[in-house]
Write an enzyme that holds these catalytic residues in place. Structure first.
Site, PDB file in Angstrom:
ATOM      1  N   THR A   1       0.877  -1.185   0.000  1.00 21.71           N
ATOM      2  CA  THR A   1       0.000   0.000   0.000  1.00 21.71           C
ATOM      3  C   THR A   1       0.906   1.224   0.000  1.00 21.71           C
ATOM      4  O   THR A   1       2.118   1.108   0.144  1.00 21.71           O
ATOM      5  CB  THR A   1      -0.907   0.052   1.242  1.00 21.71           C
ATOM      6  OG1 THR A   1      -0.125   0.436   2.379  1.00 21.71           O
ATOM      7  CG2 THR A   1      -1.584  -1.274   1.529  1.00 21.71           C
ATOM      8  N   ASP A   2       0.308   2.391  -0.138  1.00 16.59           N
ATOM      9  CA  ASP A   2       1.116   3.612  -0.122  1.00 16.59           C
ATOM     10  C   ASP A   2       1.823   3.794   1.223  1.00 16.59           C
ATOM     11  O   ASP A   2       2.961   4.240   1.281  1.00 16.59           O
ATOM     12  CB  ASP A   2       0.233   4.838  -0.411  1.00 16.59           C
ATOM     13  CG  ASP A   2      -0.212   4.844  -1.866  1.00 16.59           C
ATOM     14  OD1 ASP A   2       0.467   4.175  -2.682  1.00 16.59           O
ATOM     15  OD2 ASP A   2      -1.242   5.466  -2.174  1.00 16.59           O
ATOM     16  N   CYS A   3       1.117   3.429   2.305  1.00 17.75           N
ATOM     17  CA  CYS A   3       1.730   3.615   3.627  1.00 17.75           C
ATOM     18  C   CYS A   3       2.533   2.406   4.084  1.00 17.75           C
ATOM     19  O   CYS A   3       3.355   2.492   4.997  1.00 17.75           O
ATOM     20  CB  CYS A   3       0.668   4.011   4.649  1.00 17.75           C
ATOM     21  SG  CYS A   3      -0.835   3.034   4.547  1.00 17.75           S
ATOM     22  N   TYR A   4       2.270   1.251   3.466  1.00 14.03           N
ATOM     23  CA  TYR A   4       3.028   0.019   3.785  1.00 14.03           C
ATOM     24  C   TYR A   4       3.521  -0.580   2.469  1.00 14.03           C
ATOM     25  O   TYR A   4       2.938  -1.538   1.959  1.00 14.03           O
ATOM     26  CB  TYR A   4       2.141  -0.985   4.521  1.00 14.03           C
ATOM     27  CG  TYR A   4       1.749  -0.550   5.926  1.00 14.03           C
ATOM     28  CD1 TYR A   4       2.557  -0.896   7.012  1.00 14.03           C
ATOM     29  CD2 TYR A   4       0.592   0.188   6.161  1.00 14.03           C
ATOM     30  CE1 TYR A   4       2.212  -0.506   8.291  1.00 14.03           C
ATOM     31  CE2 TYR A   4       0.244   0.587   7.440  1.00 14.03           C
ATOM     32  CZ  TYR A   4       1.063   0.233   8.507  1.00 14.03           C
ATOM     33  OH  TYR A   4       0.731   0.619   9.769  1.00 14.03           O
TER      34      TYR A   4
END
Lengths: 399, 133
Positions: free
Chosen positions: A138-141
């Site tokens: 994901t963008d944050c992970y």
């Protein structure tokens, strides 16, 4: 005057180093010698213990975050799948989970040499464990894969949470069929070749508090060598009484505990990966529960000997697998421990699956912790439901 | 010629066959029965020493009769660290080499009585019984 005590009074005596503590085995002789009333006046706490294979055990883990971060969607520890659908790096490892690709019973009876319970033992023994995890990113992970080695001390948390431990009483398992069967109660030889039982009898925690007068949410316990807590009643907690043919109540049966503790405090001596041929993997867990002697009635139950505690004999070739009610009779723990019981007129040799020497060691350890003032009793914020709650098991109907 | 130590295992249906007689009569072997036991299910285990030039043929004969034959080269050891003293093995041990001491309920292992049948290795829930060559 019969004695009445509070948790506060007992804890004050523990802090002052004056508490009188006996194990559930020692208290039997004391009551025989001095009588109930006098022993109740003299003894503050009775310690119990059990060391048995206990399914419905597992551990919540938080691995810590990688750089860059990963939101784990699937993970394995030493090849054993863990449930990662909780949060980015939280997971739950269950005791009976098998390694991916385990032959299981395809080569019957399977060996089940390794499983979730063994991973828990490896962790608590401080052996390195291989972690593999994958994600979709994901963008944050952004990270999509990680493969590394972890040890118990390197990860953030490891919380042993066993939703059902410490069965109050248990079946004595036999096999009426003509072939050897492989069960979670061990290998059972045909035509009543052997009988396996799995409680510590007179040392077993819930057999000594059959009406749940002392055990409740917040009871502090010995768990896997560390300090743990009773956090709820266990799953399938259906407390009642074992009855004889005439309907007389013999002893407690059906209660269970949900217990929790910090795995980092525990020791591999008290959490042992376990394999049942033809059945699967699990974890053998050591649990010890202190019983505060608040009054004479509580002592009376805590002092019950093996001769007055009983188990039902159940056929595991037909009755158990097909969930048929009834049993083949009732035997006392004294009979079970003698090495031979009578079932349907036949002499049947017995063996335990639960270690009585280890149960005694747990009760003795807990006693020494209390005597030294290292362990105060936890007063339950709420007692567990007892037989009066009339809880009973549901059958899952296939519609 | 040095005697050959072997372990024979046979099912209930073979228990009434005069196998040792045949080994002596047909294969001219000297037989020393070290241990023999028949469990309540009439399955037998026998540890024997065979001496004689035709011992190979004798063993082939036994196998042809459906007897399991293997050399007694292994020994069983208890991993004391690993053993939890549960006692599950004791009822499966055909010779009583593994037994519960009462009233302590501790498991004792007398290696002299062990016939390396491997039952304990199979049933031990914590894999504390080990076969060593």
């Amino acid at each position: 005057m019969s004695i009445e005590r509070t948790y506060k009074e007992i804890n004050a005596r523990i802090k002052a180093g004056k508490a009188v503590v006996l194990t559930a085995e020692e208290v039997i002789d004391r009551v025989r010698e001095k009588g109930l009333a006098r022993t109740a006046r003299e003894v503050d706490v009775v310690t119990t213990g059990t060391f048995s294979p206990m399914c419905s055990s597992g551990v919540f883990l938080n691995f810590g975050h990688t750089r860059p971060r990963i939101r784990i969607s699937k993970a394995w520890l030493n090849g054993v799948p863990v449930y990662a659908g909780i949060a980015a790096v939280d997971a739950f490892l269950g005791a009976t989970e098998l390694p991916e690709g385990d032959p299981a019973n395809s080569d019957y009876p399977g060996e089940f040499r390794y499983g979730g319970g063994h991973v828990i033992e490896d962790l608590v023994a401080r052996r390195p464990v291989r972690l593999k995890a994958i994600s979709y990113g994901t963008d944050c992970y952004p990270r999509r894969e990680v493969e590394t080695e972890i040890t118990l001390d390197e990860i953030n948390e490891a919380i042993l949470f066993n939703p059902r431990n410490c069965y109050q009483n248990y079946n004595c398992a036999v096999n009426l069929s003509d072939r050897t069967i492989y069960t979670y109660m061990g290998v059972l030889k045909p035509r009543l070749g052997n009988a396996h039982y799995s409680t510590a009898g007179q040392l077993s925690p819930l057999l000594k508090d059959p009406y749940f007068k002392t055990v409740g949410i917040g009871t502090r316990i010995f768990l896997g060598g560390g300090i743990g807590y009773v956090v709820w009643h266990g799953t399938q907690h259906f407390p009642g009484a074992l009855k004889d043919e005439d309907g007389r109540e013999l002893c407690g049966s059906g209660g269970t505990l949900a217990v929790l503790g910090d795995l980092k405090q525990m020791e591999a001596r008290w959490l042992v990966g376990t394999s049942f041929r033809g059945y699967g993997a699990t974890l053998t867990v050591g649990v010890g529960v202190p019983i505060p002697i608040l009054n004479e009635e509580i002592l009376e139950y805590a002092a019950k000997p093996d001769e007055e505690l009983y188990a039902p004999v159940v056929d595991y070739s037909d009755s158990y697998p097909n969930a048929k009610p009834g049993n083949l009779g009732i035997v006392s723990y004294a009979q079970l421990k003698s090495g031979q019981i009578q079932v349907l007129g036949k002499e049947v040799p017995t063996a335990p699956l639960s270690s009585y020497p280890r149960a005694r060691e747990i009760a003795t350890l807990l006693k020494s912790w209390i005597e030294k003032g290292d362990f105060l009793l936890g007063e339950p914020t709420q007692l567990l439901p007892g037989p009066e709650a009339r809880l009973c098991g549901k059958i899952l109907n296939v519609k | 010629m040095a005697p050959e130590k072997i372990v024979l295992r046979f099912g209930a249906e073979k228990a009434d066959k005069p196998l040792i007689y045949r080994l002596v009569k047909d294969y001219d072997l000297v037989i020393n029965i070290i241990k023999a036991s028949i469990n309540p299910h009439k399955e037998g285990t026998m540890v024997v020493e065979l001496t004689g030039e035709r011992s190979r043929e004798g063993i082939e004969f036994l196998r042809a009769q459906g007897i399991t034959v293997h050399p007694l080269t292994q020994e069983i050891a208890r991993n004391e660290e690993r053993c939890t003293n549960c006692g599950a093995c004791t009822v499966h041990c055909p010779t009583g080499a593994l037994y519960l001491e009462r009233p302590s309920m501790e498991v004792r292992f007398n290696g002299d009585d062990c016939i390396v049948c491997l039952s304990c290795v199979k049933v031990c829930p914590v894999k504390a019984m080990e076969a060593r060559i």
